[in-house]
Design a protein around this motif. Structure first.
Motif, PDB file in Angstrom:
ATOM      1  N   GLY A  19       0.818  -1.204   0.000  1.00  7.83           N
ATOM      2  CA  GLY A  19       0.000   0.000   0.000  1.00  7.83           C
ATOM      3  C   GLY A  19       0.850   1.252   0.000  1.00  7.83           C
ATOM      4  O   GLY A  19       0.327   2.354   0.216  1.00  7.83           O
ATOM      5  N   ALA A  20       2.171   1.093  -0.247  1.00  8.62           N
ATOM      6  CA  ALA A  20       3.050   2.264  -0.331  1.00  8.62           C
ATOM      7  C   ALA A  20       2.524   3.200  -1.412  1.00  8.62           C
ATOM      8  O   ALA A  20       2.107   2.764  -2.493  1.00  8.62           O
ATOM      9  N   SER A  21       2.542   4.481  -1.141  1.00  8.73           N
ATOM     10  CA  SER A  21       1.900   5.433  -2.045  1.00  8.73           C
ATOM     11  C   SER A  21       2.583   6.783  -1.964  1.00  8.73           C
ATOM     12  O   SER A  21       3.310   7.081  -1.002  1.00  8.73           O
ATOM     13  N   GLY A  22       2.356   7.593  -2.987  1.00  8.82           N
ATOM     14  CA  GLY A  22       2.830   8.962  -2.966  1.00  8.82           C
ATOM     15  C   GLY A  22       1.722   9.944  -2.697  1.00  8.82           C
ATOM     16  O   GLY A  22       1.950  11.157  -2.733  1.00  8.82           O
ATOM     17  N   ARG A  23       0.509   9.432  -2.430  1.00  9.67           N
ATOM     18  CA  ARG A  23      -0.640  10.314  -2.220  1.00  9.67           C
ATOM     19  C   ARG A  23      -0.562  10.943  -0.839  1.00  9.67           C
ATOM     20  O   ARG A  23      -0.650  10.259   0.177  1.00  9.67           O
ATOM     21  N   GLN A  24      -0.391  12.250  -0.800  1.00  8.84           N
ATOM     22  CA  GLN A  24      -0.224  12.965   0.448  1.00  8.84           C
ATOM     23  C   GLN A  24      -1.425  12.737   1.379  1.00  8.84           C
ATOM     24  O   GLN A  24      -2.568  12.766   0.950  1.00  8.84           O
ATOM     25  N   GLY A  25      -1.124  12.488   2.661  1.00  5.95           N
ATOM     26  CA  GLY A  25      -2.180  12.330   3.650  1.00  5.95           C
ATOM     27  C   GLY A  25      -2.666  10.913   3.815  1.00  5.95           C
ATOM     28  O   GLY A  25      -3.423  10.624   4.739  1.00  5.95           O
ATOM     29  N   SER A  26      -2.251  10.003   2.949  1.00 11.79           N
ATOM     30  CA  SER A  26      -2.689   8.611   3.068  1.00 11.79           C
ATOM     31  C   SER A  26      -1.774   7.862   4.044  1.00 11.79           C
ATOM     32  O   SER A  26      -0.611   8.239   4.251  1.00 11.79           O
ATOM     33  N   VAL A  27      -2.322   6.806   4.646  1.00 15.36           N
ATOM     34  CA  VAL A  27      -1.533   6.004   5.574  1.00 15.36           C
ATOM     35  C   VAL A  27      -0.354   5.374   4.844  1.00 15.36           C
ATOM     36  O   VAL A  27       0.787   5.360   5.338  1.00 15.36           O
ATOM     37  N   GLY A  28      -0.599   4.834   3.664  1.00 13.27           N
ATOM     38  CA  GLY A  28       0.463   4.191   2.897  1.00 13.27           C
ATOM     39  C   GLY A  28       1.597   5.142   2.580  1.00 13.27           C
ATOM     40  O   GLY A  28       2.779   4.766   2.625  1.00 13.27           O
ATOM     41  N   ALA A  29       1.268   6.395   2.239  1.00 11.23           N
ATOM     42  CA  ALA A  29       2.303   7.376   1.931  1.00 11.23           C
ATOM     43  C   ALA A  29       3.106   7.734   3.177  1.00 11.23           C
ATOM     44  O   ALA A  29       4.338   7.883   3.114  1.00 11.23           O
TER      45      ALA A  29
END
Length: 897
Positions: A19-29
């Motif tokens: 669930g790694a992500s670059g979406r700011q504010g997400s848990v994964g990020a």
């Protein structure tokens, strides 16, 4: 209990973030950012089918696409993906996972655990913040701030508290070895963390924030083991007594869940504090001052006001200030001005030069039993830094007796640092210093209870088990749970407890008069009914009846009162008993209830009809012995009265402790026991006697050893054996064996000790003997072979010990017999008993390390079926041999005819 693969969780070679992500504010990020920037040195793999790359790194689509099995995974994906991910990771070889994901329902959580169990994959969470291991640069969390490296471990049940604590600790420069959010504790729980951190070399103290405990025996076993090694400090949220209101006994109403938790903390050698600020205050103090004196305190100050504040705080906290004897006052008179305080606190006056501080502390240094609290308010006379520097040689020589309190901020910053560098704990205010010292006193008391060794008792009460069983079976068969008063008295008498004689009569006054005439006036009259729980509440008790006429009137009036107060109650009659008149007597209460988490608990306190209003009581977890019972008594206010005052003699505390121990044993002998009140238990200097009792039993069997939070002595493992035509007893070791075990060790040849336990001295300290004789039977076992002595008592002939890992997978053994009895078969018999015991509890393997020159032990191991190999930790070490036995392997079948 399990620490299996927790090393993969807290020291992983590689980590994958699902669930790694670059979406700011997400848990994964957030988790990915923390992992990337924390400084973790191992391979780091982002996994997300929606991305091809992230921060310049390749992103993998799923578990199968990863170039290797990550040792640890962090899962930040939706709830419906978690089970499939755990299955795939386990099959791939991953050993641990942090499930940050929230919202898993009960079925999903169970499916997740089932999938993980197949591969012994450990899970932290779900619904957790994650965890940080600062010295590894490992920040597998979505906390907004990192943690500084340090030697405190913090484990929290609350995720929100984790982030707040990180912020708070960071601003104060507090560092951590581990910072862990447990979340919903589906797998890894407080017991696992205590087992892991208790032996972690980077952790100096363990701090816990607890809201609830699920598996009490696991928690208590792990806590007692960890608390032997390092300070464990607890903040417990929630002080509700919900669920206690419906209890039929006073004990049930008094023994609220929070009070039971406090008793569990005390029994396990941990320290409980009330706030997060106190958590760190206690940790700092225990670490720097753990071995210092805590009996009394001497305050040394240059300000009278600061001294008064310290004295007031000490009085409120129950901290005794030392009395200054004449010799000490003479020494202080010689170095202090005439207007010094001449009392404790020792006020050396605000104009004191550096030499006066040095001389005063030198005078106080000659009392090693008293701790010294140094309080200084800055003045224009001498810079604080100069005073600290002048005192440095003295405080460096006695850091375990010193506490410092430099009042102020910038003006005393350098002085405060000088004290800290010398190992002296420092506090901002006198009240804070006193509070910290009170923590030390409480902690030392808990540690003493953890390591105490009770004396042997040959005059223990005789228990009539068949009689007890008959009473319980009769009551339950009749469809009742509450015993009548006569049944309750007979129940206590069968348990060996002192009770007042009681006669049962019908409702006719003539029957009561006949009973009273036989036993003599004055008498007590009580109503007898299955439907009336608290007789006093309905006017069903009349005391000090001095004549037949008064008794007749009392019977008629009591029947009328009861019919009016409780018209539906079926009255069977009355009980008549002689009035027990004891001079200097105290009314006490001893009781039993069953806590939904920690199981059976024993209550002691001030008794009588106002017991719930006074609320002066202390709880203890069984099993109890005399020292633990006496310690429980001392935790009450009434204990001060029991010790005697003015013309009042001291009560027989041994008799009261005996009642507590007998009641504790009742919980073992009668699993059906659900509630018990002995109120009042009348005690004076001549002994104790139960005047009234209330007992409730239940077919659900809420008591019994199986429901104890602390496993009691396993008496079922005692067996007799004939050796050399004489009876020998093989039994588990017990705390009372300390003196006997010392004598056994003293009879061993130094060479035999060296061959078996790898050291040569025969003398052994009390603390070491306590650890050998006071064991946790849930994770360790020691059997001894004993025989009776002609002059009475017994002697130990040999012993075998096995320590089982928290997973119950491997046990390590040691065996030794008295030097003059080698080759007699004792060692073989002891080892066989241990092997049978470990097999029965499901332990997989028994191992031992043996010196190569110890041919006798190696021959015994071969005879018992052990396999012998080189030392697996060092194959080039030819001085040691390693022996192991597969305990669960099928036994070879007997040869055919």
């Amino acid at each position: 209990m399990s620490i299996r693969h927790l090393d993969a969780l807290f020291n992983p070679a590689s980590v994958a973030v699902f669930g790694a992500s670059g979406r700011q504010g997400s848990v994964g990020a957030t988790v990915w950012h923390n992992m990337r920037t924390g400084g973790f040195a191992g391979p780091l793999y982002p996994v997300n089918p929606k991305h091809a790359s992230l921060d310049g790194l390749k992103v993998y689509r799923d578990v199968a696409a990863l170039p290797e099995a990550p040792e640890m995974a962090v899962i930040c994906t939706p709830a419906d993906t978690v089970v499939s991910l755990i299955k795939a990771l386990g099959a791939r070889g991953t050993r641990a996972a942090i499930v940050v994901t929230a919202g898993l329902n009960a079925a999903q959580k169970q499916a997740m655990l089932d999938a993980a169990r197949v591969h012994t994959l450990r899970i932290l969470g779900p619904n957790c913040i994650g965890m940080l291991v600062p010295h590894l640069g490992l920040n597998a969390s979505f906390a907004h701030i990192g943690a500084k490296p340090g030697d405190l471990a913090f484990v929290s049940q609350s995720g929100a508290l984790v982030t707040a604590m990180l912020d708070w600790a960071g601003s104060r420069g507090i560092g951590f070895s581990h910072f862990v959010s447990l979340g919903e504790r589906a797998d890894v729980d407080f017991g696992d963390m205590l087992d892991f951190l208790g032996s972690d070399p980077k952790t100096r103290s363990i701090l816990l924030y607890i809201e609830s405990i699920q598996t009490s025996r696991k928690f208590m076993s792990a806590a007692r083991a960890a608390a032997r090694n390092k300070p464990v400090i607890v903040v417990k949220a929630g002080r509700s007594t919900a669920g206690q209101a419906a209890a039929a006994s006073h004990t049930g109403a008094l023994a609220g869940s929070d009070a039971v938790f406090a008793a569990a903390i005390a029994r396990s050698g941990m320290l409980r504090v009330d706030s997060l600020q106190d958590l760190f205050l206690a940790a700092e103090t225990l670490t720097r001052y753990r071995d210092g004196p805590t009996g009394q305190l001497t305050v040394l100050t240059n300000g009278g006001g600061a001294g008064v504040m310290a004295a007031d705080a000490a009085a409120a906290a129950g901290v005794p200030l030392a009395e200054l004897d004449d010799a000490l006052k003479t020494k202080l008179d010689a170095v202090l001005p005439a207007n010094w305080s001449h009392a404790n606190p020792v006020d050396i006056i605000g104009d004191a030069p550096t030499s006066r501080y040095v001389a005063a502390l030198e005078a106080l240094a000659h009392d090693p039993q008293s701790a010294v609290l140094f309080i200084h308010a800055p003045t224009a006379i001498v810079p604080s830094a100069d005073i600290a520097q002048a005192l440095l040689p003295q405080i460096s020589a006695m850091p375990q007796r010193m506490l410092g309190c430099w009042l102020g901020d910038q003006a005393v910053a350098q002085a405060r640092q000088t004290f800290r560098d010398a190992g002296v704990p420092d506090f901002n205010t006198p009240e804070e210093a006193i509070r910290a010292f009170s923590f030390l006193r409480t902690y030392r008391q808990h540690q003493a209870e953890l390591l105490q060794t009770p004396p042997a008792h040959s005059d223990s009460q005789t228990v009539d088990l068949p009689r007890l069983r008959g009473i319980v079976d009769s009551v339950l068969t009749s469809g009742r749970e509450l015993l009548t008063e006569p049944e309750a008295k007979e129940f206590l008498a069968a348990a060996g407890l002192p009770v007042v004689p009681t006669r049962t009569v019908g409702t006719e006054p003539l029957e009561a008069r006949a009973a009273a005439d036989a036993m003599g006036y004055p008498v007590a009259l009580k109503i007898l009914s299955h439907d009336i729980t608290h007789k006093s509440d309905v006017g069903g008790v009349r005391l000090n009846i001095g004549s037949a006429a008064e008794l007749t009137e009392a019977c008629l009036a009591m029947l009328a009162r009861v019919r009016e107060a409780q018209p539906d109650a079926v009255v069977l009659g009355f009980t008549v008993q002689p009035m027990v008149r004891k001079k200097h007597a105290h009314e006490l209460i001893v009781g039993v209830s069953v806590d939904p988490v920690f199981g059976p608990v024993v209550l002691f306190g001030d008794g009588g009809v106002a017991v719930e209003v006074l609320a002066d009581h202390a709880l203890g977890l069984p099993p109890l012995n005399t020292p633990l019972a006496l310690a429980q008594i001392e935790r009450t206010r009434v204990a001060r009265l029991l010790h005697g005052y003015r013309d009042e003699p001291a009560a027989d505390l041994e008799a009261v402790a005996g009642v507590l121990v007998s009641v504790s044993q009742l919980l073992v002998d009668v699993p059906e026991l659900a509630e018990l009140d002995i109120n009042p238990l009348l005690v004076n200097h001549e002994g104790a006697v139960a005047l009234d009792a209330r007992v409730r039993v239940s077919a659900q069997r809420p008591a019994g050893a199986a429901n104890f939070a602390i496993q009691p002595y396993p008496s079922e493992l005692i067996e007799s054996w004939t050796w050399r035509d004489q009876p020998v007893v093989l039994r588990p070791i017990r705390p009372e064996d300390e003196a006997q075990h010392r004598r056994f060790l003293e009879k061993l040849d130094p060479e035999d000790i060296r061959l078996r336990v790898f050291y040569s001295r025969r003398s052994i300290e009390h603390s070491e003997l306590a650890r050998l004789t006071q064991i946790d039977y849930a994770r360790e076992m020691a059997f001894i072979a004993t025989r009776a002595l002609p002059e009475g008592g017994e002697e130990t002939l040999g012993t075998v010990r096995a320590t089982v890992d928290p997973d119950n997978h491997t046990a390590e053994f040691g065996v030794i017999v008295r030097s003059d009895l080698k080759g007699s078969g004792l060692g073989h018999r002891l080892m066989s008993k241990m092997i049978d015991h470990l097999r029965a509890r499901g332990t997989r393997r028994l191992v031992g390390t043996v010196l190569s020159i110890n041919h006798g032990m190696l021959e015994l191991a071969r005879a018992l079926g052990f396999q012998e190999t080189d030392n697996p930790s060092d194959p080039d070490d030819h001085e040691m041999r390693f022996v192991s036995l597969d305990l669960q392997a099928p036994k070879p079948s007997a040869p055919g005819p």
